[in-house]
Motif scaffolding. Structure first.
Motif, PDB file in Angstrom:
ATOM      1  N   MET A 365       0.926  -1.263  -0.144  1.00  0.00           N
ATOM      2  CA  MET A 365      -0.077  -0.118   0.214  1.00  0.00           C
ATOM      3  C   MET A 365       0.393   1.079  -0.329  1.00  0.00           C
ATOM      4  O   MET A 365       0.662   2.486  -0.784  1.00  0.00           O
ATOM      5  N   ILE A 366       1.653   1.104   0.612  1.00  0.00           N
ATOM      6  CA  ILE A 366       2.422   2.570   0.611  1.00  0.00           C
ATOM      7  C   ILE A 366       3.231   2.504  -0.499  1.00  0.00           C
ATOM      8  O   ILE A 366       3.862   3.834  -1.337  1.00  0.00           O
ATOM      9  N   LEU A 367       3.782   1.195  -1.646  1.00  0.00           N
ATOM     10  CA  LEU A 367       4.960   1.933  -2.853  1.00  0.00           C
ATOM     11  C   LEU A 367       3.775   2.213  -3.199  1.00  0.00           C
ATOM     12  O   LEU A 367       3.973   2.526  -4.442  1.00  0.00           O
ATOM     13  N   THR A 368       2.314   1.490  -3.907  1.00  0.00           N
ATOM     14  CA  THR A 368       1.448   1.916  -4.036  1.00  0.00           C
ATOM     15  C   THR A 368       0.800   3.502  -4.233  1.00  0.00           C
ATOM     16  O   THR A 368       0.907   4.079  -5.843  1.00  0.00           O
ATOM     17  N   ILE A 369       0.986   4.219  -3.410  1.00  0.00           N
ATOM     18  CA  ILE A 369       0.940   6.020  -3.034  1.00  0.00           C
ATOM     19  C   ILE A 369       2.596   6.118  -3.582  1.00  0.00           C
ATOM     20  O   ILE A 369       1.972   7.488  -4.110  1.00  0.00           O
ATOM     21  N   THR A 370       3.103   5.432  -2.945  1.00  0.00           N
ATOM     22  CA  THR A 370       4.726   6.758  -3.345  1.00  0.00           C
ATOM     23  C   THR A 370       5.391   6.029  -4.935  1.00  0.00           C
ATOM     24  O   THR A 370       6.316   7.146  -5.234  1.00  0.00           O
ATOM     25  N   GLU A 371       5.234   5.070  -5.261  1.00  0.00           N
ATOM     26  CA  GLU A 371       5.448   5.365  -6.899  1.00  0.00           C
ATOM     27  C   GLU A 371       4.096   5.324  -7.532  1.00  0.00           C
ATOM     28  O   GLU A 371       3.482   5.529  -7.783  1.00  0.00           O
ATOM     29  N   GLU A 372       5.041   5.379  -9.132  1.00  0.00           N
ATOM     30  CA  GLU A 372       4.332   5.379 -10.038  1.00  0.00           C
ATOM     31  C   GLU A 372       4.072   4.400 -11.233  1.00  0.00           C
ATOM     32  O   GLU A 372       2.395   3.863 -11.832  1.00  0.00           O
ATOM     33  N   ALA A 373       4.215   2.638 -10.649  1.00  0.00           N
ATOM     34  CA  ALA A 373       4.861   1.315 -11.508  1.00  0.00           C
ATOM     35  C   ALA A 373       2.610   0.914 -11.362  1.00  0.00           C
ATOM     36  O   ALA A 373       2.083   1.307 -10.180  1.00  0.00           O
ATOM     37  N   GLU A 374       2.922   0.209 -11.999  1.00  0.00           N
ATOM     38  CA  GLU A 374       1.647  -0.742 -11.614  1.00  0.00           C
ATOM     39  C   GLU A 374       0.910  -1.371 -10.510  1.00  0.00           C
ATOM     40  O   GLU A 374       2.187  -1.932  -9.977  1.00  0.00           O
ATOM     41  N   PHE A 375      -0.129  -1.849 -10.287  1.00  0.00           N
ATOM     42  CA  PHE A 375      -0.061  -2.113  -8.845  1.00  0.00           C
ATOM     43  C   PHE A 375       0.338  -3.633  -8.628  1.00  0.00           C
ATOM     44  O   PHE A 375       1.512  -3.390  -7.851  1.00  0.00           O
ATOM     45  N   LEU A 376      -0.049  -4.651  -9.761  1.00  0.00           N
ATOM     46  CA  LEU A 376       0.988  -6.237  -9.513  1.00  0.00           C
ATOM     47  C   LEU A 376       2.297  -6.111  -9.291  1.00  0.00           C
ATOM     48  O   LEU A 376       2.912  -6.946  -8.971  1.00  0.00           O
TER      49      LEU A 376
ATOM     50  N   THR B 276     -20.828  -6.017   3.141  1.00  0.00           N
ATOM     51  CA  THR B 276     -20.919  -6.601   2.116  1.00  0.00           C
ATOM     52  C   THR B 276     -21.975  -5.554   0.731  1.00  0.00           C
ATOM     53  O   THR B 276     -22.437  -6.750   0.182  1.00  0.00           O
ATOM     54  N   ALA B 277     -21.805  -4.434   1.094  1.00  0.00           N
ATOM     55  CA  ALA B 277     -23.102  -4.213   0.571  1.00  0.00           C
ATOM     56  C   ALA B 277     -23.142  -4.256  -1.045  1.00  0.00           C
ATOM     57  O   ALA B 277     -23.874  -3.980  -1.554  1.00  0.00           O
ATOM     58  N   GLY B 278     -22.379  -3.267  -1.324  1.00  0.00           N
ATOM     59  CA  GLY B 278     -21.695  -3.487  -2.765  1.00  0.00           C
ATOM     60  C   GLY B 278     -22.759  -1.764  -3.339  1.00  0.00           C
ATOM     61  O   GLY B 278     -22.134  -1.110  -4.472  1.00  0.00           O
ATOM     62  N   PHE B 279     -23.164  -0.895  -2.858  1.00  0.00           N
ATOM     63  CA  PHE B 279     -23.307   0.418  -3.395  1.00  0.00           C
ATOM     64  C   PHE B 279     -21.708   1.165  -3.809  1.00  0.00           C
ATOM     65  O   PHE B 279     -21.109   1.183  -2.859  1.00  0.00           O
ATOM     66  N   ASN B 280     -22.049   2.498  -4.115  1.00  0.00           N
ATOM     67  CA  ASN B 280     -20.969   3.216  -4.289  1.00  0.00           C
ATOM     68  C   ASN B 280     -21.489   4.589  -4.118  1.00  0.00           C
ATOM     69  O   ASN B 280     -22.690   5.083  -5.299  1.00  0.00           O
ATOM     70  N   THR B 281     -20.576   5.797  -3.931  1.00  0.00           N
ATOM     71  CA  THR B 281     -20.960   6.886  -3.825  1.00  0.00           C
ATOM     72  C   THR B 281     -19.992   7.870  -4.683  1.00  0.00           C
ATOM     73  O   THR B 281     -20.408   8.949  -4.988  1.00  0.00           O
ATOM     74  N   VAL B 282     -19.084   7.282  -4.537  1.00  0.00           N
ATOM     75  CA  VAL B 282     -18.110   7.048  -5.491  1.00  0.00           C
ATOM     76  C   VAL B 282     -17.639   6.534  -6.848  1.00  0.00           C
ATOM     77  O   VAL B 282     -18.097   5.189  -6.134  1.00  0.00           O
ATOM     78  N   PRO B 283     -17.454   6.712  -7.914  1.00  0.00           N
ATOM     79  CA  PRO B 283     -16.841   5.675  -8.817  1.00  0.00           C
ATOM     80  C   PRO B 283     -15.642   4.881  -8.544  1.00  0.00           C
ATOM     81  O   PRO B 283     -14.483   5.243  -7.979  1.00  0.00           O
ATOM     82  N   THR B 284     -16.366   3.950  -8.444  1.00  0.00           N
ATOM     83  CA  THR B 284     -15.123   2.365  -7.903  1.00  0.00           C
ATOM     84  C   THR B 284     -13.544   2.100  -8.539  1.00  0.00           C
ATOM     85  O   THR B 284     -12.762   2.661  -8.218  1.00  0.00           O
ATOM     86  N   GLY B 285     -13.991   2.571  -9.704  1.00  0.00           N
ATOM     87  CA  GLY B 285     -12.657   2.377 -10.963  1.00  0.00           C
ATOM     88  C   GLY B 285     -11.480   3.270 -10.698  1.00  0.00           C
ATOM     89  O   GLY B 285     -10.772   3.241 -11.319  1.00  0.00           O
ATOM     90  N   ALA B 286     -12.271   4.839 -10.431  1.00  0.00           N
ATOM     91  CA  ALA B 286     -12.010   6.138  -9.355  1.00  0.00           C
ATOM     92  C   ALA B 286     -10.833   6.102  -8.890  1.00  0.00           C
ATOM     93  O   ALA B 286      -9.876   6.944  -8.367  1.00  0.00           O
ATOM     94  N   LEU B 287     -11.238   5.149  -7.979  1.00  0.00           N
ATOM     95  CA  LEU B 287     -10.382   4.769  -6.592  1.00  0.00           C
ATOM     96  C   LEU B 287      -8.642   4.392  -6.738  1.00  0.00           C
ATOM     97  O   LEU B 287      -8.314   4.181  -7.951  1.00  0.00           O
ATOM     98  N   ARG B 288      -7.838   5.051  -5.868  1.00  0.00           N
ATOM     99  CA  ARG B 288      -6.640   4.909  -6.071  1.00  0.00           C
ATOM    100  C   ARG B 288      -6.067   3.349  -6.106  1.00  0.00           C
ATOM    101  O   ARG B 288      -7.572   2.449  -5.036  1.00  0.00           O
ATOM    102  N   SER B 289      -5.313   3.095  -6.634  1.00  0.00           N
ATOM    103  CA  SER B 289      -4.741   1.267  -6.309  1.00  0.00           C
ATOM    104  C   SER B 289      -4.240   1.080  -5.244  1.00  0.00           C
ATOM    105  O   SER B 289      -4.896   0.350  -4.389  1.00  0.00           O
ATOM    106  N   SER B 290      -4.292   2.287  -3.970  1.00  0.00           N
ATOM    107  CA  SER B 290      -3.617   1.452  -2.932  1.00  0.00           C
ATOM    108  C   SER B 290      -6.138   0.960  -2.213  1.00  0.00           C
ATOM    109  O   SER B 290      -5.300   0.566  -1.607  1.00  0.00           O
ATOM    110  N   THR B 291      -5.673   2.512  -2.439  1.00  0.00           N
ATOM    111  CA  THR B 291      -8.120   2.189  -1.631  1.00  0.00           C
ATOM    112  C   THR B 291      -8.133   0.771  -2.170  1.00  0.00           C
ATOM    113  O   THR B 291      -9.084   0.000  -1.858  1.00  0.00           O
ATOM    114  N   ILE B 292      -8.409   0.639  -4.235  1.00  0.00           N
ATOM    115  CA  ILE B 292      -8.692  -0.611  -4.043  1.00  0.00           C
ATOM    116  C   ILE B 292      -8.376  -1.481  -3.441  1.00  0.00           C
ATOM    117  O   ILE B 292      -9.045  -2.350  -3.245  1.00  0.00           O
TER     118      ILE B 292
END
Ligand SMILES: [K+]
Ligand SMILES: [K+]
Lengths: 444, 444
Positions: A365-376, B276-292
């Motif tokens: 999670m820290i790396l996904t914030i500090t780095e530009e690369a893909e999640f995987l 595990t509701a599944g509603f969303n109020t912000v677009p899920t696809g737009a979340l950061r990788s870390s949040t996902i």
């Protein structure tokens, strides 16, 4: 608990951590010297610490190409760090593993360790001598065969140096290479593959196991530890080879264009290297997402206790798999090879996996914030650092400063962590005399 | 063990699976009817099965937009499936949860269940009536408040329909919406957020807990199950809100441009919806990788036993966390709220997590082979389907045929799986009289 102040009263875990810190710092300082790098300027300190940690923790992640950036002096420093780091972890963990065989508890073992004078010091010296002797013997054989093989490609002096370097790097599961592209020149080379994978597997299987197998006993007379290590390792290697083969079969960037035999060899290598060597014969970044995800799981499991390998360990994986099997077949006891695992063992295994997961998830999670690369790629990097694997899809060199620091800490934690935790779990034992009433909860 | 042949001798797990299968098939057939879709052609069978499974398993993943693709008839079919699926899982699991409170073993419970005639049938009917009554009462209150709120935006008839639909969908943790963009129109709307999140949390907390809290007892007199559910839920909601807030704070595509108060509301929603509701109020696809990635972990943990929610359950998570805590503080027993958890409970919790991991990893790997999308999106989709969450970063509609089938099976397994496994673990109990000698292994 009284606080320990004197150095004589340090716990084994503290000795281990402190020892590694000192070696890393000395190594880092040597790598900053002008004679260490080909540009004559020395490495900057952060990258020196990164490289020294990677070498001492036998991880193999690199921010600069070992073959071109470092002089032979720099490379030899790295090689020494690998050998010291590898021997250190092997000796420490072999001592614990062998003492385990004597059926004394972790707690008793710790008390003994804390007061070495009263323990059979000669026994310890004998074990350390044995570990060092076997290490040099195996590395010597590996170096010799590689030397002969490399003679076909290069002059004798260079072949000898390359043979020694890669034999030590392979047996210690360090993953450092001085070809510049790991072992990608040898994707289908049977000799190199066979020697390197054998060194990796032997180095990752642990000394207690090597000693017991070498003793000539039959499998059924082996200790549970040895049986479990051998079976889990074999299963992971076989399943890993098959799955890597299937997933990469038609990938032209890896094994897709190779003849069938070389496909099998390369798949076997893909299965061996996450246990936790870090060499690669096909470009890791070109692997399919599914293979990368699968490799992440193999790297997380890692090698066996008492070895140079990292990860949560094959025995931990085996113990947890045994829980699932025992529950699925309706057994009350957790059984393995007609032996019963106590709940302490299961709880310890579970604790180690949970802490490892927490660490890996946090780092990712820290790396996904500090780095530009893909999640995987970042997830892969985090697990590779934790498991002291050293494989990378290619992001190491472009890590930000924070990213480098995080990976340094992860490599260190991945090296001294699991053993330290295993010891600490037993160590911080409070006297809890109250036993609360049992109550059930519904899970799932 | 003798094989069971008559329908009267089906195990509870088999009854549950069979019931869901029948409901899904009936629902799927109804959705293929021309009157179900606005284009007058009916839905194709595979997508009907997908939608019916998603509704009955109260998951909420959709291949077609519920608001535009389906007629009111089609939407009502979906709503009925949600209500039947939700009540089914609540009744079944509440029965088990309440019986658990009577301190009889899983095995005894199963024997009782297998021979209902000799059990207090009246007791079961009373419980089912209670569950249905409370469900309709809570859904009614939720629908009424939403109706009043929606009156500001739409005519009365539509407001009433929308109020009922979203109240049922929220309480059953189904995640289906008929706005077309989930609740993205209401990101900062306090009323809608408060009502929907309360319905989600109440629906996900389980009936045994609702009943115990409603009884007016003090916290310290609650059962361990209730204490654990309430604490883990509270911790996950608070930690989830804080971490989502920090990670998304500066993301303009989600909460970055909102005023502070709405940022907090939206972060709270991000923390509630994976349970595990599944509603969303912000677009899920737009979340950061870390949040996902963080959301994936929350979805995997999921809701509480005896509820409409999925995942491995808060109690499972709590039990495993308790192991880590007990080991770290040197306790021999696994303790929670001055009660002791037996090793059977821990082993069951561990088994459920391992099976869930195996499922999620396998599904993710299959999807990375069959689909074109990014790894993280597919990993998210797999966990969302397993946890019957229904959140998606946007890949559901473009899944291949194999992908759709895999997700259908995952949703089904995620719904009946954990409960089935929890039952099956106790069920397939062989008489094992041999007790093997204990032997230690070194883990970590
Ligand atoms: K390595
Ligand atoms: K849902």
């Amino acid at each position: 608990m009284k606080r320990r102040l004197s150095i004589h009263n340090l716990t084994p875990a503290q000795v281990l951590s402190l020892g590694y810190l000192v070696v890393i710092l000395l190594g880092a300082i040597l790598l900053t010297l002008p004679i260490a790098t080909t540009n004559g300027e020395g490495m900057n300190f952060l990258d020196s610490v990164f490289t020294a940690t990677s070498a001492t923790a036998v991880t193999g992640l690199i921010v600069e190409n070992t073959s071109t950036f470092f002089t032979v002096f720099g490379q030899v420093v790295i090689l020494c760090l690998i050998q010291i780091g590898g021997l250190g972890i092997m000796c420490m963990s072999t001592l614990f593993a062998l003492l385990l065989g004597k059926k004394i508890t972790l707690r008793e073992r710790l008390i003994i360790q804390q007061d070495l004078d009263q323990f059979e010091l000669s026994g310890i010296i004998r074990i350390v001598k044995y570990v060092i002797g076997v290490t040099f013997a195996i590395e010597g054989i590996g170096a010799f065969i590689l030397f002969i093989r490399f003679l076909f490609d290069m002059p004798a002096g260079k072949a000898l140096y390359f043979g020694i370097f890669h034999s030590i790097s392979a047996f210690n599961n360090a993953g450092f290479d001085i070809f510049g592209n790991s072992l990608e020149n040898f994707t289908g080379d049977i000799i190199v593959n066979l020697v390197i994978t054998s060194l990796i597997v032997l180095g990752g299987i642990g000394f207690a196991v090597i000693a017991e197998v070498y003793s000539g006993k039959r499998f059924k007379n082996f200790s549970l530890q040895t049986k479990l290590v051998l079976s889990v390792t074999a299963i992971l290697l076989i399943v890993g080879t098959i799955i890597s083969f299937i997933l990469e079969y038609s990938n032209p960037a890896t094994i897709g264009n190779l003849p069938l035999g070389e496909k099998v060899i390369a798949s076997y290598f893909l299965s061996v290297t996450p246990r936790t060597a870090g060499f690669n014969t096909v470009p890791t970044g070109a692997l399919r997402s599914s293979t990368i995800f699968f490799t992440i799981i193999l790297m997380f499991i890692g090698a066996s206790p008492g070895s140079t390998g990292g990860g949560v360990k094959t025995t931990t994986f085996g113990a947890l798999a045994a829980v699932l099997y025992s529950r699925a077949t309706g057994r009350d006891d957790i059984e393995l090879f007609k032996r019963r695992l106590g709940k302490e063992t299961i709880y310890n295994a579970l604790s180690i996996v949970l802490i490892a997961l927490l660490l890996v998830v946090t780092v990712t999670m820290i790396l996904t914030i500090t780095e530009e690369a893909e999640f995987l790629d970042l997830f892969f990097e985090a697990v590779s650092a934790f498991g002291t694997v050293g494989l990378s899809t290619g992001v190491t060199g472009s890590l930000s400063i924070i990213g480098r620091i995080v990976i340094i800490l992860t490599m260190f934690a991945g090296r001294v962590g699991p053993l330290t935790i295993a010891l600490a779990i037993g160590e911080r034992k409070d006297k809890v005399n109250i036993r609360y009433p049992k109550e059930k909860i519904l899970v799932g």
